[in-house]
Design a protein around this motif. Structure first.
Motif, PDB file in Angstrom:
ATOM      1  N   GLN A  56      12.631   2.020 -12.671  1.00  0.00           N
ATOM      2  CA  GLN A  56      11.666   1.091 -12.071  1.00  0.00           C
ATOM      3  C   GLN A  56      11.180   0.057 -13.090  1.00  0.00           C
ATOM      4  OE1 GLN A  56       8.666   3.529 -10.244  1.00  0.00           O
ATOM      5  NE2 GLN A  56      10.067   4.268  -8.661  1.00  0.00           N
ATOM      6  N   LEU A  60      11.140  -3.867 -12.562  1.00  0.00           N
ATOM      7  CA  LEU A  60       9.927  -4.656 -12.752  1.00  0.00           C
ATOM      8  C   LEU A  60      10.214  -5.885 -13.605  1.00  0.00           C
ATOM      9  CD1 LEU A  60       6.366  -3.402 -13.398  1.00  0.00           C
ATOM     10  CD2 LEU A  60       7.277  -5.117 -14.882  1.00  0.00           C
ATOM     11  N   ASN A  76      -0.824  -9.184 -11.608  1.00  0.00           N
ATOM     12  CA  ASN A  76      -0.642  -7.770 -11.931  1.00  0.00           C
ATOM     13  C   ASN A  76       0.406  -7.122 -11.040  1.00  0.00           C
ATOM     14  OD1 ASN A  76      -2.217  -7.161  -9.550  1.00  0.00           O
ATOM     15  ND2 ASN A  76      -4.037  -7.481 -10.776  1.00  0.00           N
ATOM     16  N   THR A  77       0.883  -5.993 -11.522  1.00  0.00           N
ATOM     17  CA  THR A  77       1.906  -5.247 -10.779  1.00  0.00           C
ATOM     18  C   THR A  77       1.539  -3.780 -10.793  1.00  0.00           C
ATOM     19  OG1 THR A  77       3.222  -4.962 -12.766  1.00  0.00           O
ATOM     20  CG2 THR A  77       3.801  -6.811 -11.357  1.00  0.00           C
ATOM     21  N   PHE A  78       1.883  -3.087  -9.735  1.00  0.00           N
ATOM     22  CA  PHE A  78       1.623  -1.644  -9.679  1.00  0.00           C
ATOM     23  C   PHE A  78       2.601  -0.997  -8.712  1.00  0.00           C
ATOM     24  CE2 PHE A  78      -0.511  -2.115  -5.595  1.00  0.00           C
ATOM     25  CZ  PHE A  78      -1.071  -3.376  -5.664  1.00  0.00           C
ATOM     26  N   VAL A  79       2.564   0.316  -8.715  1.00  0.00           N
ATOM     27  CA  VAL A  79       3.450   1.086  -7.832  1.00  0.00           C
ATOM     28  C   VAL A  79       2.571   1.776  -6.800  1.00  0.00           C
ATOM     29  CG1 VAL A  79       4.812   3.216  -7.789  1.00  0.00           C
ATOM     30  CG2 VAL A  79       5.341   1.448  -9.443  1.00  0.00           C
ATOM     31  N   LEU A  88       7.151  -1.241  -5.365  1.00  0.00           N
ATOM     32  CA  LEU A  88       6.679  -1.988  -6.538  1.00  0.00           C
ATOM     33  C   LEU A  88       5.969  -3.207  -5.961  1.00  0.00           C
ATOM     34  CD1 LEU A  88       6.941  -1.878  -9.620  1.00  0.00           C
ATOM     35  CD2 LEU A  88       9.083  -3.107  -9.437  1.00  0.00           C
ATOM     36  N   ARG A  91       1.353  -8.978  -7.456  1.00  0.00           N
ATOM     37  CA  ARG A  91       0.327  -9.853  -6.919  1.00  0.00           C
ATOM     38  C   ARG A  91       0.363 -11.154  -7.721  1.00  0.00           C
ATOM     39  NH1 ARG A  91      -4.383  -6.092  -5.687  1.00  0.00           N
ATOM     40  NH2 ARG A  91      -3.273  -5.441  -3.854  1.00  0.00           N
ATOM     41  N   PRO A 258       1.073  -6.838 -22.645  1.00  0.00           N
ATOM     42  CA  PRO A 258       1.883  -7.505 -21.610  1.00  0.00           C
ATOM     43  C   PRO A 258       1.202  -7.537 -20.241  1.00  0.00           C
ATOM     44  CG  PRO A 258       2.710  -5.293 -21.965  1.00  0.00           C
ATOM     45  CD  PRO A 258       1.582  -5.472 -22.934  1.00  0.00           C
TER      46      PRO A 258
END
Lengths: 309, 439
Positions: A56, A60, A76-79, A88, A91, A258
Motif C-alpha cells: 500500500q 500511495l 492528507n492521506t489515510f486508510v 486509500l 484529500r 512528509p
C-alpha cells in the motif's frame, strides 16, 4: 556603530516597504484569493480500493505522484476499512476538478488497479465554522485594545502607540506574506500568526521596560532617545534572535516530515519568526524613537509657549 | 535576597529533587501495581483521530435535502459529539452525505464509539398511539425543544420538553387508557402504558443511567437532526491517522495501527530543540541554565497533568503547534530573566542585587504577555468550538505554566543555589561587572 543603524532605520522607508507589501498582498487576494486548506476552504476526496494491493505504501507514492502531476494538492492521506474492503483515501484542496476521467485512468494505470477501484472526486465541505473567522478577528481586536491600554498605563501614549502599531503591523505583514506566497490558510497558519504576535509583544515590552526603568538613572542622563532605544534594543536582540532562530530551526527540520499540512505550518512558522524579529527589533525601536522625539518636541513647544506668556 | 542557612538549603534541595523525580515518574512512566494499571499523565492524554487514527462514519442523505438542513445537521452532530467528549471531530458534508471522523478513547473503546456513530442515523423520533404512521401525535423535529437527563432518588429519567403545539398534542393524547409507541426512523423501539400528563414535560424513567443516557441521545438525534439518512448506505468503520505515511492500516488488531510517523517526527524534533535550548542556556548561564532545566521540567509536568485532567482537551496536530508556542514563550521568559540579570551585573551591581533587579525587570514582560494572552485565550475558549477551543485551553495552560515557571519556579531554584554559592558570579554565567559581593 553600523550595526546600531539597523535599530533606527528611517521610518519613512520602513513604512514604504510595509505598504508595498500590503498593496501587493491586496492585489494577490483580489486576483487569486487566499489559498486555503480543506479545513477552511473545502476540497475533494478520492478513494482507491486497495483490498487486493500488497504494497500500500508503494501505491500511495504512485497515486500521490499522479495527483501532483495533475496539479492537485494532496493535504492528507489515510486508510479506511469498509467491511471487507480497504480504501486509500486522498484529500486534496482543489475543488471542481475538471479532468476527472483522465486522472482516474492514469491512477488506474499507474497503481495497477481497475478503473472501478477508483471512487473519486467527492466534494468535501470546509469544517471550520463561520463564527471561527469572526471570533479570530474579535480576538485580535481584543488583543489590540488590551495591548494599547496596558501599554498606556505603563509606558504612556508613546509606548502604547508603539506596542499597538507593532502588533497591528505584525498581524498585517504576516497575512500579506501568506497571501503573496500562497501559503495555505489552516489552523496551523493561524497558530503561527499568534506566535509571531506574542513574540513581538514580549520583545517590545522588554525594550520599553528597559527604557522606562533607565530614564532616571545617572549613567543614561546624557543619552538621547535614539541612543537609549538603540542601547536596549541591542541588549534584547540576542536572546530574542536565539528564540526566533530556534523556532525557525524547528520549522526547517520539520520540512523533512512528509506531510503537506505540517510543511505548511513549517513555512508559516519560519516567516512568523522573521516577521517577529523585523517588527520588534527594527520597526518597533524606529517608531518608538520617532514617537519619543515627537513627544519631547511637543513638550518643549508647550514650555516655550508658557514662558512667552 | 538573603542567603538561606545551609541546612535549609540542603533540605530544599532534597525536597525539590524528590518533587521533580516524582513529578517526572507520574507524568511519563506507566506502571502496573497489582491489578492497577497506571497510564501516567502523558499516557492518559486523549488524542483526536488525526494523530492516532480512530473511526469514521459516512451517512448518505436521502434526496431533496436542502443546504440549510445539511448545515444544521453538521452543527447538531458536532454538538452531540462535543457532549460525548469528542472536541475535535472532523464533521463535514462529503459528496451527498455527511462524514464524521473521531479518535478513539484512551481505553480503545471501539464498541462505544461504534454505538455512538450508529445512533446518529437513528432517524426521526415519534410517539404514536398505534403502529400506523397516522397514529403519530409527537414528531421530534416539529414538537420537541429540549431533552435532558436527570435523577430522582435511585431512578434516572429522561425529560422531554415540547413547544406549544407539541404540548397541546401531548396533553390531549396522554391518558391512562392509551399505549404509547416509541418509533425512531420508522422502527418501533419500545412501548409503554400512558398516563395523564400532569406536567408540561414528559418524564420517562429507566432502570439505570446508561440506558437513560443512550435513550436521551437518540431522542436528541432523532429530533434535532433535520434530515433523514439512507441507512442502507451508512458505513461505520476504522481508519488510520491522516498524518501518517508509514502505518497504513485501519486494522485495530495490527501493531502498526494508531501509530503516526508524523507525530513521532514532530515530537522528536520538538524534544531535540528543547534539549538544545536547555543546553545552550546551561552553557551560557550555568547555574541559571540548570535552574531553568529543573523548573521547566516541573512546569511541563504540571501542564501535562492539567491537559489530561481537563475534560475539553483532545490533542490534535494543531494542539502540538500550540504546545510549541507555549514552550517558546516559556523559554523566552526564562531567557529574559537570565539576560536581565546579566545586564544588571554588567552595569556594576553585585550578584545579589543583579539577581533581585534582574527578576524585577523580567516580571513585567512575563506578566504583560500572560494578561494579554489570557484575555484572548479565555475569549476563544468560551466562544470557540472544536479545535479552536482546545487550542485556546492548551495555550491557557501553557501560559499559566510559563508564568509559574518564570515568575516562581526559576527564581526559586536560583534562590536555592544562591544558598550554596552567593559570591561567585562566574557560576551564574556572569562575566565582568562587580566582583566584590557586599553582604
Amino acid at each position: 556603530m553600523k550595526f546600531n543603524k539597523i535599530f533606527t532605520l528611517p521610518l519613512k522607508y520602513l513604512f514604504i516597504g510595509i505598504a508595498s507589501m500590503l498593496a501587493l498582498a491586496i492585489i494577490f487576494v483580489c486576483c487569486f484569493g487566499f489559498n486555503t486548506s480543506v479545513e477552511f476552504g473545502g476540497g475533494s476526496q478520492i478513494k482507491i480500493d486497495v483490498t487486493e494491493v500488497v504494497d500500500q505504501s508503494a501505491t500511495l507514492k504512485k497515486a500521490s505522484a499522479v495527483l501532483s502531476a495533475n496539479k492537485l494538492s494532496v493535504e492528507n492521506t489515510f486508510v479506511e476499512d469498509n467491511g471487507t474492503q480497504t480504501y486509500l483515501v486522498f484529500r486534496v484542496t482543489d475543488k471542481n476538478i475538471k479532468n476527472t476521467d483522465a486522472i482516474k485512468s492514469e491512477l488506474s494505470a499507474r497503481c495497477g488497479v481497475s478503473a472501478e477501484s477508483i471512487i473519486g472526486f467527492d466534494a468535501v465541505n470546509y469544517t471550520t465554522e463561520s463564527s471561527t473567522v469572526l471570533l479570530f478577528g474579535l480576538g485580535f481586536v481584543a488583543l489590540i485594545v488590551v495591548v494599547f491600554f496596558a501599554g498606556w498605563a505603563r509606558y504612556k501614549l508613546t509606548g502604547a502607540l508603539t506596542l499597538t502599531l507593532a502588533t497591528f503591523v505584525d498581524f498585517m505583514l504576516y497575512l500579506s506574506i501568506v497571501a503573496v506566497l500562497r501559503i495555505r490558510i489552516s489552523s496551523a497558519t493561524l497558530i503561527s500568526l499568534v506566535s509571531s504576535v506574542v513574540l513581538t509583544t514580549m520583545a517590545i515590552v522588554a525594550v520599553l521596560e528597559n527604557v522606562r526603568g533607565s530614564k532616571k538613572l545617572k549613567q543614561y542622563e546624557n543619552y538621547s532617545n535614539k541612543d537609549m532605544v538603540v542601547h536596549f534594543a541591542q541588549k534584547e536582540f540576542l536572546p530574542f534572535a536565539v528564540i526566533c532562530g530556534v523556532v525557525a530551526v524547528f520549522g526547517v527540520l520539520c520540512l523533512f516530515i512528509p506531510n503537506a499540512y505540517v510543511q505548511t505550518f513549517d513555512f508559516s512558522l519560519i516567516f512568523s519568526a522573521i516577521i517577529a524579529l523585523f517588527v520588534s527589533m527594527i520597526l518597533g525601536p524606529a517608531f518608538y524613537v520617532y514617537a519619543l522625539d515627537v513627544g519631547d518636541s511637543r513638550k518643549q513647544a508647550k514650555l516655550n509657549k508658557n514662558k512667552q506668556k | 535576597m538573603k542567603p538561606r542557612k545551609r541546612k535549609m538549603t540542603l533540605f530544599l534541595t532534597i525536597l525539590m529533587s524528590v518533587v521533580i523525580g516524582l513529578a517526572l515518574i507520574l507524568t511519563f512512566i506507566p506502571m502496573h501495581i497489582g491489578t492497577l494499571n497506571y497510564l501516567s499523565f502523558a499516557g492518559n492524554l486523549q488524542y483526536a483521530n488525526d494523530l492516532k487514527g480512530g473511526m469514521y462514519a459516512q451517512y448518505q442523505f436521502k434526496n431533496g435535502t436542502s443546504a440549510e438542513d445539511i448545515e444544521k445537521t453538521v452543527s447538531e452532530i458536532r454538538s452531540v459529539l462535543s457532549e460525548k467528549g469528542y472536541y475535535s471531530p472532523f464533521v463535514a458534508q462529503v459528496g451527498n452525505g455527511v462524514r464524521i471522523e473521531i479518535g478513539n478513547t484512551t481505553t480503545h473503546d471501539y464498541k462505544g464509539t461504534d454505538k455512538l456513530l450508529d445512533a446518529i442515523d437513528v432517524g426521526l423520533f415519534e410517539l404514536r398511539t398505534g403502529t400506523e404512521e397516522s397514529k403519530k401525535f409527537i414528531d421530534g423535529r416539529e414538537h420537541i425543544t429540549d431533552v435532558k437527563l436527570g435523577s430522582s432518588g435511585s431512578q434516572t429519567y429522561v425529560q422531554i420538553s415540547f413547544n406549544e403545539e407539541g404540548l397541546v398534542k401531548y396533553k390531549e393524547t396522554m391518558n391512562s387508557s392509551v399505549t404509547v409507541y416509541v418509533y425512531m426512523g420508522g422502527n418501533l423501539q419500545t412501548s409503554f402504558a400512558g398516563s395523564s400528563a400532569v406536567y408540561d414535560d414528559m418524564y420517562l424513567t429507566f432502570a439505570n443511567y446508561a440506558e437513560a443516557e443512550d435513550f436521551a441521545m437518540k431522542v436528541k438525534l432523532g429530533s434535532f437532526i433535520p434530515v433523514d439518512f439512507n441507512t442502507e448506505e451508512t458505513r461505520i468503520n476504522t481508519m488510520s491517522s491522516p498524518y501518517s505515511t508509514a502505518s497504513l492500516t485501519a486494522d485495530v488488531n495490527s501493531g502498526a495501527y494508531g501509530k503516526s510517523n508524523v507525530f513521532v517526527g514532530m515530537t522528536i524534533v520538538m524534544s531535540f530543540l528543547v534539549v538544545l535550548a536547555m543546553a545552550l542556556a546551561i552553557v551560557r548561564y550555568r547555574a541559571i541554565g540548570v535552574a531553568n532545566l529543573l523548573s521547566m521540567a516541573l512546569s511541563t509536568c504540571v501542564a501535562i497533568f492539567l491537559m489530561q485532567a481537563l475534560p475539553w482537551i483532545e490533542l490534535s496536530i494543531s494542539s502540538l503547534f500550540v504546545m510549541l508556542l507555549g514552550f517558546v514563550i516559556m523559554f523566552y521568559g526564562a531567557y529574559a530573566y537570565a539576560s536581565n540579570v546579566q545586564s544588571e551585573f554588567h552595569e556594576g551591581k553585585t550578584l545579589t542585587a543583579s539577581l533581585e533587579s534582574g527578576y524585577k525587570k523580567s516580571l513585567l514582560p512575563n506578566t504583560f504577555v500572560l494578561v494579554a494572552g489570557l484575555v484572548v485565550a479565555v475569549l476563544f475558549a468560551f466562544f470557540g468550538s472544536g479545535a479552536i477551543r482546545t487550542g485556546a485551553i492548551i495555550s491557557l495552560i501553557f501560559m499559566l505554566a510559563s508564568a509559574f515557571n518564570n515568575l516562581c519556579l526559576l527564581p526559586w531554584f536560583v534562590g536555592i543555589y544562591y544558598g550554596y554559592n552567593n559570591n561567585k558570579p562566574a557560576y551564574y554565567g556572569l562575566k565582568g561587572g562587580n566582583k566584590n559581593e557586599i553582604q
